[in-house]
Design an enzyme around this catalytic site. Structure first.
Site, PDB file in Angstrom:
ATOM      1  N   CYS A   1       0.826  -1.219   0.000  1.00 48.74           N
ATOM      2  CA  CYS A   1       0.000   0.000   0.000  1.00 48.74           C
ATOM      3  C   CYS A   1       0.856   1.263   0.000  1.00 48.74           C
ATOM      4  O   CYS A   1       0.577   2.206  -0.751  1.00 48.74           O
ATOM      5  CB  CYS A   1      -0.946   0.013   1.193  1.00 48.74           C
ATOM      6  SG  CYS A   1      -2.271  -1.197   1.055  1.00 48.74           S
TER       7      CYS A   1
ATOM      8  N   HIS B   1       2.413   1.729  -3.437  1.00 47.18           N
ATOM      9  CA  HIS B   1       1.351   2.094  -4.383  1.00 47.18           C
ATOM     10  C   HIS B   1       0.961   3.566  -4.215  1.00 47.18           C
ATOM     11  O   HIS B   1       0.894   4.311  -5.197  1.00 47.18           O
ATOM     12  CB  HIS B   1       0.151   1.176  -4.124  1.00 47.18           C
ATOM     13  CG  HIS B   1      -1.044   1.454  -4.959  1.00 47.18           C
ATOM     14  ND1 HIS B   1      -1.358   0.691  -6.059  1.00 47.18           N
ATOM     15  CD2 HIS B   1      -2.019   2.398  -4.857  1.00 47.18           C
ATOM     16  CE1 HIS B   1      -2.482   1.159  -6.603  1.00 47.18           C
ATOM     17  NE2 HIS B   1      -2.895   2.187  -5.888  1.00 47.18           N
ATOM     18  N   GLU B   2       0.728   3.989  -2.979  1.00 53.77           N
ATOM     19  CA  GLU B   2       0.282   5.360  -2.727  1.00 53.77           C
ATOM     20  C   GLU B   2       1.412   6.371  -2.927  1.00 53.77           C
ATOM     21  O   GLU B   2       1.173   7.469  -3.438  1.00 53.77           O
ATOM     22  CB  GLU B   2      -0.333   5.490  -1.331  1.00 53.77           C
ATOM     23  CG  GLU B   2      -1.504   4.566  -1.046  1.00 53.77           C
ATOM     24  CD  GLU B   2      -2.690   4.651  -2.008  1.00 53.77           C
ATOM     25  OE1 GLU B   2      -2.718   5.525  -2.896  1.00 53.77           O
ATOM     26  OE2 GLU B   2      -3.601   3.815  -1.876  1.00 53.77           O
ATOM     27  N   ILE B   3       2.635   6.029  -2.556  1.00 53.34           N
ATOM     28  CA  ILE B   3       3.768   6.938  -2.785  1.00 53.34           C
ATOM     29  C   ILE B   3       4.008   7.095  -4.280  1.00 53.34           C
ATOM     30  O   ILE B   3       4.299   8.203  -4.761  1.00 53.34           O
ATOM     31  CB  ILE B   3       5.021   6.478  -2.017  1.00 53.34           C
ATOM     32  CG1 ILE B   3       4.790   6.677  -0.509  1.00 53.34           C
ATOM     33  CG2 ILE B   3       6.266   7.233  -2.485  1.00 53.34           C
ATOM     34  CD1 ILE B   3       5.845   6.048   0.394  1.00 53.34           C
TER      35      ILE B   3
ATOM     36  N   LEU C   1       1.605   9.658  -5.375  1.00 54.58           N
ATOM     37  CA  LEU C   1       2.051  10.993  -4.975  1.00 54.58           C
ATOM     38  C   LEU C   1       3.163  11.508  -5.889  1.00 54.58           C
ATOM     39  O   LEU C   1       3.343  12.716  -6.042  1.00 54.58           O
ATOM     40  CB  LEU C   1       2.521  10.990  -3.515  1.00 54.58           C
ATOM     41  CG  LEU C   1       1.425  10.690  -2.485  1.00 54.58           C
ATOM     42  CD1 LEU C   1       2.042  10.542  -1.099  1.00 54.58           C
ATOM     43  CD2 LEU C   1       0.334  11.751  -2.497  1.00 54.58           C
TER      44      LEU C   1
END
Length: 161
Positions: A130, A133-135, A138
């Site tokens: 996660c 994926h999220e970084i 960003l």
């Protein structure tokens, strides 16, 4: 606290890099509350500010409702393991589509809390997936860019169906 509209793929905002957060004030708290509500309603286990059109370096991840959401402000990966693992991934911006992505199985991330405190921690398993994926999001890297051309085309075509 409010539900915000989620930007859908292929909106160009999903390919834009975010700005570092410098103000740790009530507007950041409101953004995090909105992200949490929007993520839960999607439903999802992770969301970034760009998913709701805000180009700030903020993500909320909630792997377990009982443990509650975790907020990562200005996160960056400072170390990755050589070992990798495959995990099914998707996005609140591309509902109903998922594919396996290979990523490092462990990472170390440096970030700030919602109050601005600087922290560093290691993550494994689903939390490592996660965070990566999220970084990526960003950094303006939408998750399907981590797929082979064939899998990426299948994902995009699945969205059109």
């Amino acid at each position: 606290m409010a539900l915000r509209p989620i930007i859908r793929f292929p909106n160009p905002t999903l390919s834009m890099s975010t700005e570092m957060v410098t103000q740790f004030d009530s507007s950041l708290h409101s953004l995090v509350d909105d992200l949490t509500d929007t993520m839960r309603a999607a439903p999802g286990i992770g969301i970034t500010a760009p998913h709701i059109g805000v180009l700030q370096r903020v993500t909320v991840i909630e792997l377990d409702r009982q443990t509650g959401p975790r907020t990562f402000v200005n996160p960056q990966i400072v170390w990755c393991s050589v070992e990798t693992a495959r995990h099914s991934e998707g996005s609140v911006s591309m509902p109903g589509i998922s594919e396996e992505v290979e990523r490092p199985s462990s990472i170390r991330v440096r970030y700030q809390t919602i109050s601005g405190e600087a922290l560093e921690e290691e993550a494994r398993g689903l939390m490592a997936v996660c965070l990566q994926h999220e970084i990526d999001q960003l950094d303006g890297i939408f998750w399907i860019r981590r797929l082979s051309r064939l899998k990426r085309e299948r994902a995009v075509n699945g969205l059109k169906s």
